[in-house]
Design an enzyme around this catalytic site. Structure first.
Site, PDB file in Angstrom:
ATOM      1  N   GLU A 157      72.323   6.540 118.617  1.00  0.00           N
ATOM      2  CA  GLU A 157      73.076   5.595 117.329  1.00  0.00           C
ATOM      3  C   GLU A 157      72.255   4.267 117.825  1.00  0.00           C
ATOM      4  OE1 GLU A 157      74.415   6.153 114.177  1.00  0.00           O
ATOM      5  OE2 GLU A 157      74.218   8.386 114.784  1.00  0.00           O
ATOM      6  N   CYS A 181      77.240  -2.306 114.320  1.00  0.00           N
ATOM      7  CA  CYS A 181      76.024  -1.826 113.910  1.00  0.00           C
ATOM      8  C   CYS A 181      75.796  -1.582 112.225  1.00  0.00           C
ATOM      9  CB  CYS A 181      75.427  -0.643 114.381  1.00  0.00           C
ATOM     10  SG  CYS A 181      76.925   0.796 114.660  1.00  0.00           S
TER      11      CYS A 181
END
Lengths: 999, 999
Positions: B755, B789
């Site tokens: 990720e 994020c």
């Protein structure tokens, strides 16, 4: 006489028959005996029955006390079974009396089961058999003798089987004159030869295969003739038995040829058997009678119901064929009466043997014969030795002419024969079971089977109707049924047609347009390198750029379609391939040297991928609501990754190319397809299929090319989002490494779906069924010359069974035929090209250094042939045990026990396929847990994975853990997207039916 | 008087009331009018109702004819709805009469809906309002005036709202003396001030938040005081309204403080409102009355049923809280009568305003007052302006003292208010709907609600029982409910306790043993860098080797467990984390500077991962039978890949670490866990959790270390099969590249679950609800200082709404408070460390070059603070629009239309999260299809994904397409295995229940 009147007579005779034997029961159902108890338990408890029959099957292999005890424990010690106490005590070892008692009990179990087997055979050798024959004849019965044998896996075994018959005949020759006379002195009943044998034809030729119809007929005939000569010499009778449906047409043809041959057409004592449970028997019987009449040759038919019902049904279901047998017992019974009548009506040309234990069927034959005034010497009755004693006794009283079908042979095949007899006697619909074990109402037992059918149809309208086509569910494309002449003819015609198209030049196809380049490579027939299949234009990096542009242009419209819409193109493509299946197979036969069945399986697999991924796409394309919270709707869906490069191998040239491409396409990723060089023309087949299916231009681009010129360029191109590769570990690793570096302009981390090599082992446990194991290892190791990533290249054999396995294996391999694949008589063809040939030859040299070569077959001088090689003395550290050879080279590894077998099996970097032949439940369980491969097969070979049923792919250095043809495959071609909508506005949220709402 | 007798009187009075107004209906239900028709359609068709209410909501934003027509088409042109013809005609544009007719029809629709809204408000400005007031008073009604406003998103807006009240009061001051007298000249009814206003407290302070209880009370009070001063100056009455449950305790506290304050304790005309639908109101009311009595302060209570039922229910369900409102309407009705009685019994200290349209509730108040002999001046009746005209008329006749709740304000908030009123009137259980639109039986309408409840309980025993705990299904861990004092106290206590444990040295944990190394690094509180959270031993490659050995030793036993058995350890770990939730949150607050709610959400997410993956593992661990062919059993199952390296980020220091580790562990892969340096102590929390859960030694190894020392070594180690990484794109790409090269001794292709970053955009469409959009952009961009994020770093705003959005956004950002996270008054804290600070400051410098900085907040001088920054004039080619900043820096991008918004949103290499605020169904659909991100949010912010409900993760350079907390996540941690067993032996195959067997 009208039908009703006849039926009344049949019914009346049946009742009379029952009355005459009332109070008697076949010994097998006598509960006073161990056998009767076992039968009783088996009929009451399906689970015990399965365990028992499997145990009986393995029993002859349990040669040590330890092995016997272990298997009894594994089969019968489980808590969850209703296992009779005596078995349990044996299984648990201890019980009252301690360990010794257990051992004794186990010996008792073995002894009892073996004597059960002996009930059904007349002896384990000729000497014993002759004794039994004498005794039986004293009771007034005649016999037909049949030799039991293991399955024939080699020509040596086939020849030896023939020898056994010749020896039997020689022994009979010495003794038959001393037999008790039945009827006058020399002929039984005044007309029948005393010597009467039955022969299973497939056992006489190890390569019997409907695909090679001619070769099979010849192979069998060649060994039947010496036997028949001897029979004729003795004035005896020979009956050719009917076996599985698969061999039926071959057997009929063998019979006709022998019967009509110059040598034997004057000898009338050659008969055949027909099975009433086969749907085709009406036509076969009619044709056979007409043939006999037209040839003017008297024939003899034994009519049976058929003994392989379970097998025929399961195999047909597994292969996607129409079930060849009737699925309702009464249908077979009705057919038996119908066939009996047909034969008796033709008694002038055909004598009749009525082989049934069913009193209704027997009575029907009697009454029909009487009605048709058939002379007594034109028909007789047959029953199996050891079964249905009351019936045979009753028959003897009424009909006199009763012949016992009398097998003899080793206990090993004897136990297998016992399983078939047990199965027959314990089936719910068994006439004997119903008559003698369950005392069903006589009215029902003697009922006209046609009446039974009408009743069943009335009670359950669905039962009588064939199951409808279920097009919604995925169904595997059937493998070719070579028993059908039109299928065999289809292959011959297609090969001829394709041969007419050889030598064309194949362009690239980019964005729907054909693109011709100057750089070209030929693809040749590996069996005749001078025959050019086609000349293929090769892509340079310029064409790769063009193809990527075309794919990028096609992408938006293609991705705008729904998964279900895209899936329709796959379904259409499947229909195209299905229509062209013979032609598509023929291209492979010529371009890569695939045998007919191997080629057809490849095309069928391509069709399966199309149909399966179409359905999977619909499933994947249906957004899933995540969670049930009110006020928000969260939908998880999937979308294409981008442009896909499909880099395909030549060994499954259509199936794997099609599978990888279809997966990419249906999920919305336009494809650049690079076929393997040696199969580029088959690769072009895929262009044609998609074109005919109407796939929009640019979605599938055909870009064959030299790896050295455009391979890395394609893999590294920043616009390639996804690479689907199947091939060697070396190339796979190179792709994975190169794809992992992000390059300028690249927007995504590339996804690599890689199927790589294998170094697959088959473990042969000490209790393996060698009939199966040898055949399957041969097939797994050598079919398509071993050029499958799933091929078996290591046979790991446990020491106690090693010698026997090796002997049968080597003989089997020595029996294989080698030559061009277009001739269905050849078991093996050439390897794919000169490069492959050289590489494999190097490994064969290495094999000679590392081990001892047991077999190295001679091969044709021209064409890319390599000798089929079997090498023993191989250990895990040898290169032959570690490296993928991709050719017909099999290493034998002898291990001391099962632990070592698992350890050695797991000793390579690969983890693709593996198989084990074992009849030990515990060892099978251990294999499940410890045999570390992606596809593990228990008691079957390591190749032949089918879409959906056997999702295929390995891990470790065999691949990245994807499984083609499985439910997770398409996931690799998509990115997931979660769309969460807040549906609440101004405090107001519509409540959905799927919400987790108050109460 | 006994209860039965009273109830008879109430019922009788209710009937009488109904009789007195028979034949009349509220204008809203009058079908002769457009309004009545719309109501009728809405009640008949739930789908139309949703579309209509949503359309009403967006209507004030549709300022052009084009925009109006487009929305009418989008909302009403669909085929699938039972849309009334007049709407359809408008929607379709053409209809009879052509395009012009469509435009005219659309204008008519707008006009009609706006006049519907005007029915409920007394004017759009003070002048109009004053006119209406005069008129109403002529009819004999008094009023309480309330100002409608948009949601308050900034202190400027809060201040302006206060100003509006002061202006209202100034206007009233000028006119009230001229009003028609009701009762004597100066006071209404002889005792009530003529000037009477109602105020919504939360609108007066933009940072109102239960987490900062004290700050919220102070913030609201500070703006209420000037209003109250003016009210007192005019001798008027001020009522503090009750809003959502979330603000209830704050509002009560504000009331008590003001009422008891030195300045106002002598002024009695300050009242409050209570909501009978809240389960807590019994206790609140009792406490309030007791407080008033103990303080000797007369109070005034308006009692309402409550107007936010849908909202309260949905929000509670979404957050996993107990629903605060009664879920059965009759429960609220019964509570209203109970509360009425409590107040009337305390009439000496508390005056009562009965605010209901329910004739039974009103009659109950009247009869209770009569029974308790409450003086008339101690109670009055209130109804909403524009609703239930017959009721207010009837009330005037009987009770005289009727006050209308009279809102005024712009049409924008006016339309929002209309939605609430429509909702109220069309709810199935609405008293008005039942009374006037459906003419329900009067017997039922006047029934004692307690009797109704008994009847419901008898008819449906389940209804009255709370839904049982469903432990089998996954349920998200509730987010902290800061309305509860014990929760707030819990945080304070935990922070204190954790502070007592700071400064310890943390060893590595390898194979269950603590390993101390010489190389150590401190982890500090970023808000006070001198405060050392802990000192962490750092692993060298030697410790990595040791940990891999420990993991390898632990693997066999761990992998031998079933998925279900391993899952139990996760469930146990979840229980540990749940028990320690405050403490675990406190560690994060101090170590990484997370706000209370952010920290708790992280721990809750960790718990969710444990519980969800445990359930997913059980699902994944259940082998699936593939195909249904008889004679073979094919089971697809999954197994561990090997040893996993978990490389975690510091921003979700427990959740992501726990999620990645739990996934690896539960699937059988022992873990080497490398926490991020700045959150290594929180990382050690995970050691403690798994240790307490009893995880076997070696399954989870804690190996913090310097990336430069052991990062590559860990990733490249041949024994690491699997790397789960969350962090930056740069590190992610490095790991992916390095992991892709196969090294000596390596047995498998490494799997990398990565990720990476995001550059997430929120699109603000021209019809966005700015109340929501501004709040959510602020939260998405600046919560936890933008260090997510998923954080919003680009706001892409369509030109027509740009100015307004910018203004409100900048003001909102300017209102945020900045300081240490441990103080819940602070909206923003420090960034994680000096490195982060420097990097963000560089980007802020860049922002100044590339765009125009609109806001740059001052921050504390010590600690790792960076100024919250908003920059406009940014275009896609700017670095500020392309690179992940990971700090509180937001770029505004102005686009000309929606097409460009989508294009710009998609213009980065990242595809992680995105959001859109739009009320155009077509634009939302286009976003679904074209806004290319892994997690797309419609009308909500881009952060806050919950496990299961919002599987999280992006593609392109944001990651490899995995989704944490989703159904495909665990698949990445396993290899699939297919075991195919041939179950046929000797032609005998047991038939399974799931076989596709004949018929």
């Amino acid at each position: 006489m009208d039908i009703n009147s006849l039926d009344q007579k049949i019914t009346a005779r049946s009742r009379e028959f029952f009355t005459s034997i009332s109070g008697e029961a076949p010994s097998i159902f006598n509960k006073g005996w161990w056998t009767g108890k076992v039968m009783d338990w088996s009929m009451k408890n399906e689970n015990f029955k399965v365990q028992l029959f499997r145990f009986v099957d393995v029993l002859p292999y349990l040669t040590t006390s330890e092995s016997l005890s272990r298997h009894i424990r594994e089969y019968f010690a489980g808590d969850d079974q209703d296992v009779p106490a005596v078995m349990k005590w044996g299984a648990l070892g201890a019980g009252f009396g301690g360990k010794l008692t257990g051992v004794i009990l186990n010996r008792t179990i073995r002894t009892n089961l073996e004597s059960m087997a002996r009930q059904f055979i007349i002896g384990e050798n000729v000497k014993d058999a002759l004794k039994t024959i004498k005794k039986i004849r004293k009771d007034g019965f005649t016999l037909t003798v049949d030799i039991l044998g293991e399955a024939t896996v080699s020509e040596m075994e086939a020849a030896s089987f023939m020898e056994m018959y010749l020896q039997l005949l020689a022994a009979l020759e010495k003794s038959y004159k001393d037999w008790h006379a039945i009827g006058d002195d020399t002929l039984d009943w005044g007309h029948a030869p005393r010597i009467n044998i039955s022969v299973k034809p497939s056992a006489l030729f190890s390569l019997t295969d409907p695909m090679d119809f001619e070769g099979s007929v010849t192979g069998i005939s060649n060994r039947l003739i010496p036997i028949l000569r001897k029979v004729r010499e003795l004035g005896g009778f020979m009956r050719i038995d009917m076996e599985h449906h698969r061999f039926k047409d071959i057997t009929l043809e063998v019979y006709r040829r022998l019967r009509a041959s110059q040598e034997f057409r004057d000898y009338p004592h050659l008969g055949i058997a027909l099975q009433s449970y086969l749907k085709e028997t009406d036509a076969d019987l009619k044709a056979l009678l007409a043939w006999a009449r037209s040839e003017g040759l008297p024939i003899s038919i034994r009519l049976v119901k058929g003994a392989y019902w379970d097998y025929e049904t399961v195999i047909a279901k597994q292969n996607g064929w129409e079930i060849p047998v009737y699925t309702i017992k009464a249908e077979s019974d009705a057919a038996f009466e119908r066939h009996t009548r047909m034969i008796l009506e033709n008694q002038d040309i055909c004598s009749y043997a009525c082989a049934s234990h069913n009193i209704r069927s027997i009575s029907a034959a009697m009454e029909m014969a009487r009605e048709l005034e058939v002379p007594e010497h034109r028909y007789e009755f047959q029953v199996l030795y050891g079964m249905a004693e009351p019936v045979r006794k009753g028959l003897l009283n009424v009909a006199r002419r009763v012949r016992l079908y009398a097998p003899y042979g080793d206990l090993l095949p004897g136990m297998a024969y016992l399983v078939r007899r047990l199965l027959e006697n314990t089936a719910n619909e068994s006439f004997l079971r119903q008559s003698f074990a369950e005392a069903a109402e006589i009215d029902r037992l003697v009922e006209n089977p046609f009446t039974t059918l009408v009743r069943i149809a009335e009670q359950n309208p669905d039962k009588a109707r064939p199951a409808g086509a279920r097009s919604d569910r995925f169904v595997n494309e059937p493998i070719a049924d070579f028993t059908r002449r039109e299928v065999r003819d289809g292959f011959v015609a297609a090969i001829t047609a394709v041969r007419g198209k050889l030598g064309a030049t194949y362009p690239l196809v980019i964005g729907g347009r054909e693109v011709v380049t100057d750089d070209r490579l030929p693809s040749v027939n590996p069996a005749r390198p001078q025959e050019i299949i086609g000349t293929i234009c090769q892509a340079s990096t310029r064409e790769i750029d063009a193809a990527i542009t075309a794919a990028a242009q096609a992408a938006p419209a293609w991705q705008a379609l729904t998964f279900a819409e895209r899936a329709q193109y796959l379904v259409k493509a499947a229909a195209v391939a299905r229509r062209r299946i013979y032609e598509l197979s023929a291209w492979q036969i010529l371009e890569v040297g695939k045998q007919w069945n191997q080629a057809q399986a490849d095309v069928a697999e391509a069709i399966d991928f199309l149909e399966y991924y179409a359905r999977e796409a619909v499933r994947l394309g249906t957004p899933r609501r995540m969670g049930t919270s009110p006020g928000e709707i969260n939908l998880l869906s999937y979308q294409a990754k981008g442009i896909a490069a499909v880099i395909a191998p030549w060994n499954f040239p259509l199936a794997i190319s099609c599978g990888m491409s279809a997966a990419a396409i249906v999920t919305g990723n336009p494809v650049l397809y690079k076929p393997a060089g040696p199969s580029s023309v088959v690769g072009f087949n895929l262009v044609e299929i998609f074109r005919e299916a109407g796939l929009p231009a640019g979605v599938f681009n055909y870009v064959p090319g030299r790896g050295a010129v455009m391979g890395d360029y394609l893999v590294e191109h920043p616009d390639i989002a996804l690479i689907a590769f199947t091939g060697s570990m070396e190339v796979g690793q190179r792709i994975i490494t190169r794809a992992a570096t992000v390059r300028p302009g690249q927007r995504q981390i590339k996804k690599v779906v890689a199927e790589m090599g294998g170094k697959n082992a088959i473990i042969i446990d000490d209790d393996a069924d060698l009939d199966e194991a040898v055949r399957q290892v041969i097939n797994s190791a050598f079919a398509f010359q071993g050029q499958k990533c799933s091929a078996c290249s290591r046979a790991i054999v446990v020491e106690p069974i090693y010698e026997k396995f090796r002997e049968r294996l080597v003989q089997a391999a020595a029996s294989l035929t080698i030559g061009p694949a277009e001739d269905p008589a050849n078991s093996l063809g050439p390897v794919v090209d000169e490069t492959a040939r050289k590489s494999i030859l190097e490994y064969i040299e290495l094999a000679k250094q590392e081990g001892k070569v047991l077999l190295s077959r001679e091969v044709p001088a021209t064409g890319c042939y390599v000798p089929l090689t079997i090498v023993e003395g191989i250990r895990p550290e040898h290169r032959i045990a570690q490296e993928e050879i991709f050719g017909p080279v099999l290493a034998l590894l002898k291990v001391k026990d099962f632990d070592q077998a698992i350890e050695w099996a797991n000793s390579t970097r690969f983890s693709l396929t593996g198989a084990i032949f074992s009849r030990s439940p515990e060892h099978l369980d251990r294999a499940r847990a410890e045999f570390n491969v992606g596809n593990l097969y228990l008691n079957r070979g390591s190749t032949g994975a089918l879409v959906e049923r056997h999702p295929f792919g390995g891990f470790n250095m065999s691949g990245v853990g994807s499984k083609a043809g499985g439910p997770d495959y398409l996931l690799q071609f998509v990115d997931p997207k979660l769309v969460s909508e807040n549906t609440m506005r101004r405090g107001f949220a519509p409540i959905e039916a799927t919400d987790d709402w108050i109460n």
